[in-house]
Each structure stands twice: as structure tokens, then as C-alpha cells.
Design a protein around this motif. Sequence first.
Motif, PDB file in Angstrom:
ATOM      1  N   ARG A   1      -6.345  17.126   4.901  1.00  0.00           N
ATOM      2  CA  ARG A   1      -5.044  16.637   5.369  1.00  0.00           C
ATOM      3  C   ARG A   1      -3.946  17.112   4.438  1.00  0.00           C
TER       4      ARG A   1
ATOM      5  N   LYS B   1       3.681   3.240  13.189  1.00  0.00           N
ATOM      6  CA  LYS B   1       3.406   3.623  11.797  1.00  0.00           C
ATOM      7  C   LYS B   1       4.648   3.290  10.975  1.00  0.00           C
TER       8      LYS B   1
ATOM      9  N   ASN C   1       4.906   1.461   8.447  1.00  0.00           N
ATOM     10  CA  ASN C   1       4.757   1.397   6.981  1.00  0.00           C
ATOM     11  C   ASN C   1       5.153   2.719   6.326  1.00  0.00           C
ATOM     12  N   VAL C   2       5.194   3.782   7.122  1.00  0.00           N
ATOM     13  CA  VAL C   2       5.654   5.072   6.593  1.00  0.00           C
ATOM     14  C   VAL C   2       7.005   5.445   7.217  1.00  0.00           C
TER      15      VAL C   2
ATOM     16  N   TYR D   1       5.823  12.217   6.290  1.00  0.00           N
ATOM     17  CA  TYR D   1       5.759  11.524   4.994  1.00  0.00           C
ATOM     18  C   TYR D   1       6.860  11.998   4.044  1.00  0.00           C
TER      19      TYR D   1
ATOM     20  N   ARG E   1     -10.917  14.146   3.177  1.00  0.00           N
ATOM     21  CA  ARG E   1     -11.482  12.934   3.765  1.00  0.00           C
ATOM     22  C   ARG E   1     -12.761  13.211   4.545  1.00  0.00           C
TER      23      ARG E   1
ATOM     24  N   ILE F   1       0.513   3.997  -2.910  1.00  0.00           N
ATOM     25  CA  ILE F   1      -0.318   5.191  -2.780  1.00  0.00           C
ATOM     26  C   ILE F   1       0.515   6.452  -2.542  1.00  0.00           C
ATOM     27  N   LEU F   2       1.631   6.327  -1.821  1.00  0.00           N
ATOM     28  CA  LEU F   2       2.413   7.547  -1.573  1.00  0.00           C
ATOM     29  C   LEU F   2       2.999   8.103  -2.868  1.00  0.00           C
TER      30      LEU F   2
ATOM     31  N   ASP G   1      -3.042   4.230  12.783  1.00  0.00           N
ATOM     32  CA  ASP G   1      -4.277   4.727  12.179  1.00  0.00           C
ATOM     33  C   ASP G   1      -5.364   3.652  12.227  1.00  0.00           C
TER      34      ASP G   1
ATOM     35  N   ALA H   1       0.814  -1.230   0.000  1.00  0.00           N
ATOM     36  CA  ALA H   1       0.000   0.000   0.000  1.00  0.00           C
ATOM     37  C   ALA H   1       0.844   1.275   0.000  1.00  0.00           C
ATOM     38  N   ALA H   2       1.799   1.350   0.912  1.00  0.00           N
ATOM     39  CA  ALA H   2       2.584   2.585   1.017  1.00  0.00           C
ATOM     40  C   ALA H   2       3.429   2.816  -0.236  1.00  0.00           C
TER      41      ALA H   2
ATOM     42  N   ASP I   1      -4.074  11.588   8.934  1.00  0.00           N
ATOM     43  CA  ASP I   1      -4.184  10.133   8.748  1.00  0.00           C
ATOM     44  C   ASP I   1      -4.884   9.498   9.943  1.00  0.00           C
TER      45      ASP I   1
ATOM     46  N   ARG J   1       0.197   9.724  -4.925  1.00  0.00           N
ATOM     47  CA  ARG J   1      -0.186  11.067  -4.462  1.00  0.00           C
ATOM     48  C   ARG J   1       0.795  12.105  -5.012  1.00  0.00           C
TER      49      ARG J   1
HETATM   50  C1  LIG Z   1      -1.058   3.078   3.300  1.00  0.00           C
HETATM   51  C2  LIG Z   1      -0.592   4.311   4.033  1.00  0.00           C
HETATM   52  C3  LIG Z   1       0.759   4.731   3.546  1.00  0.00           C
HETATM   53  C4  LIG Z   1      -1.614   5.453   3.958  1.00  0.00           C
HETATM   54  C5  LIG Z   1      -1.158   6.700   4.687  1.00  0.00           C
HETATM   55  O1  LIG Z   1      -0.548   6.626   5.769  1.00  0.00           O
HETATM   56  O2  LIG Z   1      -1.440   7.795   4.176  1.00  0.00           O
HETATM   57  C6  LIG Z   1      -3.005   5.078   4.470  1.00  0.00           C
HETATM   58  O3  LIG Z   1      -3.005   4.882   5.848  1.00  0.00           O
HETATM   59  C7  LIG Z   1      -3.964   6.181   4.116  1.00  0.00           C
HETATM   60  O4  LIG Z   1      -4.414   6.888   5.027  1.00  0.00           O
HETATM   61  O5  LIG Z   1      -4.256   6.355   2.935  1.00  0.00           O
END
Ligand SMILES: CC(C)[C@H](C(=O)O)[C@@H](O)C(=O)O
Lengths: 322, 322
Positions: free
Chosen positions: A112, B162, B164-165, A119, A91, A77-78, B194, A73-74, A218, A81
Motif C-alpha cells: 500500500r 472514512k 477519521n481520515v 491521506y 500488509r 498512526i498517521l 475499511d 488512532a489516526a 486500506d 508513518r
Molecule cells: C486508523 C487509520 C487512520 C488507519 C488508516 O486508515 O490507515 C487504519 O485504518 C489502518 O489501516 O492502519
Amino acid sequence: MTEEIVVVEGDGIGREVVPAAVSVLEAVGDFEFVRHDAGDAVKEETGEALPQETYDAVAAADATLFGAAGETAADVILPLRTAVESFVNVRPARAYPGVEALQPETDIVFLRENTEGVYAGHEDRLSDDLSTLTRVVTTSASERLAEFACDYAPEGFHVAHKANVMRETDGRFRDAVTGVADEQGVETEEVLMDAFATHVCLDPGQFDVVVCPNLAGDVLSDLAAGLVGGLGLLPSANIGSDNALFEPVHGTAPDIAGEGVANPSATILSAAMLLDHLGYDEEGTAVREAVESTLADGPRTPDLGGDATTEDVTEAIIDGLD
Amino acid sequence: MTEEIVVVEGDGIGREVVPAAVSVLEAVGDFEFVRHDAGDAVKEETGEALPQETYDAVAAADATLFGAAGETAADVILPLRTAVESFVNVRPARAYPGVEALQPETDIVFLRENTEGVYAGHEDRLSDDLSTLTRVVTTSASERLAEFACDYAPEGFHVAHKANVMRETDGRFRDAVTGVADEQGVETEEVLMDAFATHVCLDPGQFDVVVCPNLAGDVLSDLAAGLVGGLGLLPSANIGSDNALFEPVHGTAPDIAGEGVANPSATILSAAMLLDHLGYDEEGTAVREAVESTLADGPRTPDLGGDATTEDVTEAIIDGLD
Ligand SMILES: CC(C)[C@H](C(=O)O)[C@@H](O)C(=O)O
Ligand SMILES: CC(C)[C@H](C(=O)O)[C@@H](O)C(=O)O
């Protein structure tokens, strides 16, 4: 001119809910859909969770509809973005009539910051014992977010932060955001992010639009998701200057993936945000209303206590368009 | 030997609830209380929110009971946590029978890392536009916390992060904590912070002890406070190797300060944690039980819908001992 919408289903239920949302979009407009891959499955095949061609297509599209990615995912999606140069992640978290919610009066939109904070964090392993992360806050990104917030919520908004501890960085964020709002005559109210976490549980009705740094947004938006009954119904938009990416807040739901019973509402609501963004305001509103009335008294997928399929719900939503 | 307990009332209702807790401590043991100042009022008088003699006294005490500080909260509490060399902030969040709670089955203890993360953050103003904060995570602090967690919760605990980030820093935290637990044969389950925020709202009963980095612990424990009905009843302990400081999680409540109607329960529960810490286990348990039975059917302060005073509640608790 037909708008080109890039579609990235990703993994798990992304492959079920994104096609559902595409069929809703097809029912309200004439779009060109271009499919690309990202996520665990494509990584298994090619070694890359986010192929360059997907990145390039998303960067060049008018808008993208994304589903979900699994373990990767990270990694997916990062960068996506970044591909749409998104400076704000919108959101909305609201409770829907007919859907059980811990706090039914919750109706909050989180704006956000979407480019920096932890990030943008450069990380270093300085010794066997010590690692650091350099959290980044700029006035320019904070002001860009604030300008969006002032347009979005001219009646005023909350600013959540932790400037009592992160004095220089969140202090900069707070000052930049409130500075722009002051100039534009938009009222703001500050709230510490920890205090917000308590207050939003006790009395969510006092919050309407909440502007926050990246990680705060987040966590606090996921908290609000808990108050409205889970991530299943939450859409989101990553807005850039010329581009945007829309995605449900939920993940790949591996436990039910492949069974055809995933709730498509969050992705269809994300598609409604996409319609708004492209200027199809009437269509966006129609889709949102059709989702709402289906949630209120239409067929329900198992997550909402029903036994309908993704397709049943999608059809009901399409039938409800008028 | 009579233990020396330093007492720092601070501002606002700190001046009401701390004396209440002291009278409970006096009812169960023979302690020497030494009073010192900190907070907005002393800053107004002397220019310093935390006088050196208060810092030194807290550093030298067997234990400290702290109330709350106003605008100067961060200037007071963060150095005092350092004064006691606190490596863990223990924050129980539980719903009490008889007290309205959004999620009455909440009963979670947060073990919050208390020395680093963004709190050890060195901040820099690098340009007119850009500021940074250097977030710090060490294996040694994470392992120290994990050892405490394994003693505290040998039946296992969750680890929220967190990673993953913040792959390097929270990755280090996660690996250190789960590594110690694995060695000691204690089970752990990871949860992204989260995702935790959503899940704890929907089903708090699945969580028991949650180990987290500093800021995550700050926000997630305040979230749990919302689920049990607010900060009013939450005690906390800042534990160091040879020293400790106990404080209610609530603030100075300027709206009701001076009226004698503040709820002393959180501070009295903090005093119960102090008793446990000094080895007065029976007394600690007796105080906790007296608070619980008073909450269930004793006099209530206005925050809980009653019209009792701080003194009424304190007397009821003292009467209820044994
Ligand atoms: C998957 C992850 C990197 C992502 C974030 O932290 O932004 C998710 O939690 C979100 O909120 O879209
Ligand atoms: C006052 C503030 C610095 C403090 C913190 O962030 O730790 C408070 O929120 C707390 O949780 O005790």
C-alpha cells in the motif's frame, strides 16, 4: 551493536500484545527496548495523543513496534508513518491452517502506498454547503513503491486502481508503477479496485502481491482480512528508507482489554517482520513458524475458540522457537 | 398514458440481456420502448461513445433500461447518471436460494451517493511529477441522499465513511446524513469503510441498508457481490427526482458475448426495480418472484452451472409470472 527498538504499546490490548511480542524478541536476539507513550490514555493525561518525544524517538529508532490506539488512532498512526518516512505499508493477509477462514486459500500481500492519496489530502471548507479534499498522486512516490514491489515480487504483481474514473491521478499511479515494472522486466496485471473486491472473494488464489494507492490498500487489505477470519492475525510493516514501524492491523479491542486474553499472534507476526527488516532472517522465520505451529495445534485465545491467555499463547510460541 | 422507456443495450451481452428484460416488461405492461445506442460499437462507428441523441432521450424518458458498455463504460454510464439527475444509486446485493454464495445470509442494499465524491473530481496535472483530484462533498447532496434513505429504511441504516481520515469531507457527509436521520427519528449506525469491508465478510447478516459516499459505495457493493456469488445477479437503480436509469451491475462479458448464454437475471431484476419505480408495484414483485423461483429450480445458464440459454431462462421467468 545492539539495535534500539522503540516500543509504543498505545491503548487497550496494545498493552498486552506488545509486551508479549517483546518477550518473543528477547528470546531470539539482543535488543535494546525503549518505551514511549501514544494514544487515548496519554492524551487524557497530557492533552496530546502523540507526544513530541515519542515522535522523535520513533523517527530516530532502528525500528518501532507499535500496538494500537483507540479514538486517537489516526492522530497517532498517521504521523508515526511520517516519522519513519514510510513509503510502503506491507500488509500480508493469509489464512492459517487450523484457523477458520471464509476463503482458506487466501495468501495475499498488499503493498500500500503510504504517503499520499487522500491521506495527503488537503481539505477545505469552501462554503456552508461545500467541502473539498485535494487528493495527491506523484510519479516519484508511485515509482518508489514500484521499485519496492519489483524487489519484493520479481515474479510479478497486480496493480489495483480506479483509473477509469480518477484518470489523471490514478492514471499517473498506474503508469508510474507499470512503467518501473516494465523497465525491470517484472510482469504486472491491472485490476480495477471495485472488480478486485468482487474477484478476491470469489477466487483469492489468483492474487499474490497487490500494489495499490493508499486508501485502496486500506480498504482492500481489510477486505482480505475478512476472508482469512478477521483482523486478529494480520501483521503489518511501514517501511521507510532507513527506518520502519511494525504494527498489528487490529485495534484496541476495548471489549476484552485488561483481561489478559488478547491474541498476541498479529503483534508477534509484526515482530517477525521487524526481525526480517533488521536482517535477522533466520530469527524472523523461526518466530513465524512458531506462531504458525501454535495456531495449528497450540493453546488458543477466546477469539479462536479457546480459553488460553495471552501469556499461555506467548509461552507456547517461545517454546516452539528452536 | 403509456410510459416511454428508453432502452440502451450497449455492448457485449448487453445486447442479449436487455432484449430479454424487455420481453419480460412486455409481458407485464404496456410500455413504449425507444431504442438508442451507446458504448464501444457506436464509438467505433461515429467517434462518440455516447451520442447526444441518446443522452437527450435518456434525459427526457420516464425511465431507461441500460445494458453494459465495454472500454467506454465510464464515458457512457457516468454522463447517463447525470442525464437522469440521479442522486442515489440503489444496489441490492442478496444471495438467492439455490445459487452458491460465499455468505448465503447476505442481503444488503447499498444506497450510494451518485453525484459527487471523487466522481465529481476535478483533476489537475500540476507538474511533471504531481497530479491532484479535488474530491467534492456537499451537505445538500448528502442530505438529499439521507432523505431517500430515511424513506427507504425507516427502521434504520448504517452509514459507511472514512471520516477519521477525510475529516472535513466525509465528516460533512456523515454529519449531514446522521443529522437528517436524527431529525426524522431514524436510527443510524456509523461504520468506517475499511472496518465494514472486514465485518461484512465475517457477518453480513448484521447489515441491512448501508448509505455511503460514491466511491465507497462502488467498492463495497462490489465486495458484497463477491459474497453472494458474483456480479451476475445484481441489479441497480440510478434514481433521480423525475427520472431514473436501471442497469445490471455486471459488464459486457466479452468471453461469452454473442453466444446467447448470458444470464439475464440481473437485467430482469433491474427491470423489476424499474417497474417499482414507475408505480407498478405488483408487477415488480411478480417479476422478482419469477426470477427467484427460476433461480431456485428453473433452467440455468452456464455461469450457474447449467446449459440453458438466455432465451430458456427468460421464457421460464415469463412462464413463472403470477
Ligand atoms: C486508523 C487509520 C487512520 C488507519 C488508516 O486508515 O490507515 C487504519 O485504518 C489502518 O489501516 O492502519
Ligand atoms: C464503469 C464505472 C465508471 C462505474 C463506476 O465506477 O461507478 C462502475 O464501476 C459501476 O459501479 O457502475
